[in-house]
Design a protein around this motif. Structure first.
Motif, PDB file in Angstrom:
ATOM      1  N   THR A 115       0.839  -1.197   0.000  1.00 15.47           N
ATOM      2  CA  THR A 115       0.000   0.000   0.000  1.00 15.47           C
ATOM      3  C   THR A 115       0.871   1.243   0.000  1.00 15.47           C
ATOM      4  OG1 THR A 115      -1.829  -1.095   1.168  1.00 15.47           O
ATOM      5  CG2 THR A 115      -1.776   1.304   1.219  1.00 15.47           C
ATOM      6  N   LEU A 116       0.666   2.076  -1.002  1.00  7.90           N
ATOM      7  CA  LEU A 116       1.338   3.362  -1.090  1.00  7.90           C
ATOM      8  C   LEU A 116       0.465   4.437  -0.451  1.00  7.90           C
ATOM      9  CD1 LEU A 116       2.579   3.258  -4.799  1.00  7.90           C
ATOM     10  CD2 LEU A 116       3.726   2.419  -2.743  1.00  7.90           C
ATOM     11  N   SER A 117       1.121   5.430   0.116  1.00  8.44           N
ATOM     12  CA  SER A 117       0.423   6.568   0.695  1.00  8.44           C
ATOM     13  C   SER A 117       0.889   7.851   0.031  1.00  8.44           C
ATOM     14  CB  SER A 117       0.695   6.669   2.200  1.00  8.44           C
ATOM     15  OG  SER A 117       0.259   5.511   2.874  1.00  8.44           O
ATOM     16  N   CYS A 118       0.014   8.822   0.018  1.00 11.11           N
ATOM     17  CA  CYS A 118       0.365  10.134  -0.525  1.00 11.11           C
ATOM     18  C   CYS A 118      -0.307  11.186   0.342  1.00 11.11           C
ATOM     19  CB  CYS A 118      -0.089  10.249  -1.964  1.00 11.11           C
ATOM     20  SG  CYS A 118       0.074  11.923  -2.643  1.00 11.11           S
ATOM     21  N   THR A 119       0.516  11.995   0.951  1.00  5.76           N
ATOM     22  CA  THR A 119       0.017  13.090   1.768  1.00  5.76           C
ATOM     23  C   THR A 119       0.202  14.387   1.001  1.00  5.76           C
ATOM     24  OG1 THR A 119       0.586  11.938   3.805  1.00  5.76           O
ATOM     25  CG2 THR A 119       0.245  14.307   3.943  1.00  5.76           C
ATOM     26  N   ALA A 120      -0.842  15.164   0.951  1.00  5.71           N
ATOM     27  CA  ALA A 120      -0.797  16.411   0.194  1.00  5.71           C
ATOM     28  C   ALA A 120      -0.935  17.581   1.149  1.00  5.71           C
ATOM     29  CB  ALA A 120      -1.895  16.436  -0.853  1.00  5.71           C
ATOM     30  N   SER A 121       0.126  18.319   1.295  1.00  2.77           N
ATOM     31  CA  SER A 121       0.143  19.436   2.219  1.00  2.77           C
ATOM     32  C   SER A 121      -0.004  20.757   1.464  1.00  2.77           C
ATOM     33  CB  SER A 121       1.456  19.437   3.003  1.00  2.77           C
ATOM     34  OG  SER A 121       2.545  19.574   2.112  1.00  2.77           O
ATOM     35  N   GLU A 122      -0.070  21.810   2.201  1.00  4.00           N
ATOM     36  CA  GLU A 122      -0.108  23.177   1.662  1.00  4.00           C
ATOM     37  C   GLU A 122      -1.285  23.398   0.729  1.00  4.00           C
ATOM     38  OE1 GLU A 122       4.760  23.451   1.691  1.00  4.00           O
ATOM     39  OE2 GLU A 122       3.626  24.433   0.107  1.00  4.00           O
ATOM     40  N   GLY A 123      -2.403  22.922   1.086  1.00  4.70           N
ATOM     41  CA  GLY A 123      -3.607  23.138   0.298  1.00  4.70           C
ATOM     42  C   GLY A 123      -4.768  22.474   0.994  1.00  4.70           C
ATOM     43  N   THR A 124      -5.938  22.694   0.500  1.00  5.04           N
ATOM     44  CA  THR A 124      -7.109  22.042   1.068  1.00  5.04           C
ATOM     45  C   THR A 124      -7.302  20.729   0.335  1.00  5.04           C
ATOM     46  OG1 THR A 124      -8.057  24.213   1.544  1.00  5.04           O
ATOM     47  CG2 THR A 124      -9.532  22.315   1.628  1.00  5.04           C
ATOM     48  N   PHE A 125      -6.793  19.677   0.950  1.00  4.47           N
ATOM     49  CA  PHE A 125      -6.731  18.360   0.306  1.00  4.47           C
ATOM     50  C   PHE A 125      -8.090  17.916  -0.215  1.00  4.47           C
ATOM     51  CE2 PHE A 125      -5.102  14.217  -0.458  1.00  4.47           C
ATOM     52  CZ  PHE A 125      -6.074  13.319  -0.080  1.00  4.47           C
ATOM     53  N   SER A 126      -9.129  18.149   0.558  1.00  3.84           N
ATOM     54  CA  SER A 126     -10.449  17.645   0.192  1.00  3.84           C
ATOM     55  C   SER A 126     -11.033  18.311  -1.047  1.00  3.84           C
ATOM     56  CB  SER A 126     -11.410  17.807   1.369  1.00  3.84           C
ATOM     57  OG  SER A 126     -11.551  19.169   1.703  1.00  3.84           O
ATOM     58  N   ARG A 127     -10.421  19.363  -1.520  1.00  4.24           N
ATOM     59  CA  ARG A 127     -10.900  20.042  -2.726  1.00  4.24           C
ATOM     60  C   ARG A 127     -10.305  19.468  -4.007  1.00  4.24           C
ATOM     61  NH1 ARG A 127     -10.616  26.457  -0.965  1.00  4.24           N
ATOM     62  NH2 ARG A 127     -12.149  26.338   0.721  1.00  4.24           N
ATOM     63  N   TYR A 128      -9.363  18.519  -3.868  1.00  3.89           N
ATOM     64  CA  TYR A 128      -8.652  18.026  -5.036  1.00  3.89           C
ATOM     65  C   TYR A 128      -9.027  16.591  -5.381  1.00  3.89           C
ATOM     66  CZ  TYR A 128      -5.626  22.080  -4.624  1.00  3.89           C
ATOM     67  OH  TYR A 128      -5.154  23.349  -4.582  1.00  3.89           O
ATOM     68  N   VAL A 129      -9.188  16.344  -6.668  1.00  2.69           N
ATOM     69  CA  VAL A 129      -9.208  14.983  -7.183  1.00  2.69           C
ATOM     70  C   VAL A 129      -7.779  14.459  -7.099  1.00  2.69           C
ATOM     71  CG1 VAL A 129      -9.506  13.604  -9.267  1.00  2.69           C
ATOM     72  CG2 VAL A 129     -11.138  15.434  -8.734  1.00  2.69           C
ATOM     73  N   MET A 130      -7.630  13.204  -6.659  1.00  7.41           N
ATOM     74  CA  MET A 130      -6.308  12.626  -6.507  1.00  7.41           C
ATOM     75  C   MET A 130      -6.159  11.420  -7.431  1.00  7.41           C
ATOM     76  SD  MET A 130      -4.984  14.640  -4.316  1.00  7.41           S
ATOM     77  CE  MET A 130      -3.437  13.766  -4.051  1.00  7.41           C
ATOM     78  N   GLY A 131      -4.961  11.282  -7.992  1.00  6.89           N
ATOM     79  CA  GLY A 131      -4.705  10.177  -8.897  1.00  6.89           C
ATOM     80  C   GLY A 131      -3.356   9.531  -8.643  1.00  6.89           C
ATOM     81  N   TRP A 132      -3.225   8.304  -9.121  1.00  9.10           N
ATOM     82  CA  TRP A 132      -1.961   7.572  -9.072  1.00  9.10           C
ATOM     83  C   TRP A 132      -1.547   7.212 -10.500  1.00  9.10           C
ATOM     84  CZ3 TRP A 132       1.220   6.873  -5.010  1.00  9.10           C
ATOM     85  CH2 TRP A 132       0.711   7.041  -3.720  1.00  9.10           C
ATOM     86  N   PHE A 133      -0.270   7.345 -10.758  1.00  7.19           N
ATOM     87  CA  PHE A 133       0.326   7.020 -12.047  1.00  7.19           C
ATOM     88  C   PHE A 133       1.603   6.226 -11.782  1.00  7.19           C
ATOM     89  CE2 PHE A 133      -2.036  10.000 -14.827  1.00  7.19           C
ATOM     90  CZ  PHE A 133      -2.689  10.736 -13.851  1.00  7.19           C
ATOM     91  N   ARG A 134       2.132   5.624 -12.832  1.00  8.66           N
ATOM     92  CA  ARG A 134       3.432   4.976 -12.699  1.00  8.66           C
ATOM     93  C   ARG A 134       4.205   5.081 -14.007  1.00  8.66           C
ATOM     94  NH1 ARG A 134       1.648  -1.431 -12.335  1.00  8.66           N
ATOM     95  NH2 ARG A 134       1.036  -1.694 -14.539  1.00  8.66           N
ATOM     96  N   GLN A 135       5.517   5.000 -13.867  1.00  3.50           N
ATOM     97  CA  GLN A 135       6.398   5.052 -15.040  1.00  3.50           C
ATOM     98  C   GLN A 135       7.472   4.005 -14.888  1.00  3.50           C
ATOM     99  OE1 GLN A 135       8.156   8.885 -15.869  1.00  3.50           O
ATOM    100  NE2 GLN A 135       8.445   8.341 -18.012  1.00  3.50           N
ATOM    101  N   ALA A 136       7.456   3.039 -15.796  1.00  2.00           N
ATOM    102  CA  ALA A 136       8.481   2.003 -15.830  1.00  2.00           C
ATOM    103  C   ALA A 136       9.667   2.493 -16.657  1.00  2.00           C
ATOM    104  CB  ALA A 136       7.898   0.727 -16.429  1.00  2.00           C
ATOM    105  N   PRO A 137      10.841   1.919 -16.456  1.00  2.00           N
ATOM    106  CA  PRO A 137      12.027   2.352 -17.202  1.00  2.00           C
ATOM    107  C   PRO A 137      11.798   2.281 -18.705  1.00  2.00           C
ATOM    108  CG  PRO A 137      12.660   0.923 -15.405  1.00  2.00           C
ATOM    109  CD  PRO A 137      11.165   0.889 -15.448  1.00  2.00           C
TER     110      PRO A 137
END
Length: 124
Positions: free
Chosen positions: A19-41
């Motif tokens: 399980t990965l976590s992502c904490t978003a500071s310096e803003g009102t977190f609940s106002r943002y849509v959040m997404g996960w992406f990945r990049q392989a070599p």
């Protein structure tokens, strides 16, 4: 503006969960849509999953649907990505991103704020 910071990456064995976590500071977190992406070599960055501001709807890439689960805790300003049955092909740098809600833009696009990424390596 929000600043995502990922954590939880590492080296796991094929078949494990992580399980990965992502904490978003310096803003009102609940106002943002959040997404996960990945990049392989050597590959482009791919969309994995996104979740609406309230967490009532999630959208997944077909390649991970049923195996990855996105969730969020607005009280903790954190979004999670649970990954099950990991395989070597899941080895990549995983990124968390944020954007404003936009009804006419797919949840897989339009992200303005990105984290630095966290490495996930799956050993077979």
């Amino acid at each position: 503006q929000v600043q995502p910071v990922e954590s939880g990456g590492g080296l796991v064995q094929a078949g494990d969960s992580l399980t990965l976590s992502c904490t978003a500071s310096e803003g009102t977190f609940s106002r943002y849509v959040m997404g996960w992406f990945r990049q392989a070599p050597g590959k482009e960055r791919d969309f994995l999953a996104a979740i609406t501001t309230s967490g009532d709807y999630a959208h997944y890439a077909g390649s991970v649907k049923g195996r990855f689960t996105i969730s969020r805790d607005n009280a903790r300003d954190t979004v999670y990505l649970r990954m099950d049955n990991l395989q070597a092909a899941d080895t990549a740098v995983y990124y968390c991103a944020a954007r404003r809600p936009m009804a006419t833009v797919s949840l897989s696009r339009g992200y303005d704020y990105w984290g630095q990424g966290t490495q996930v390596t799956v050993s077979s």
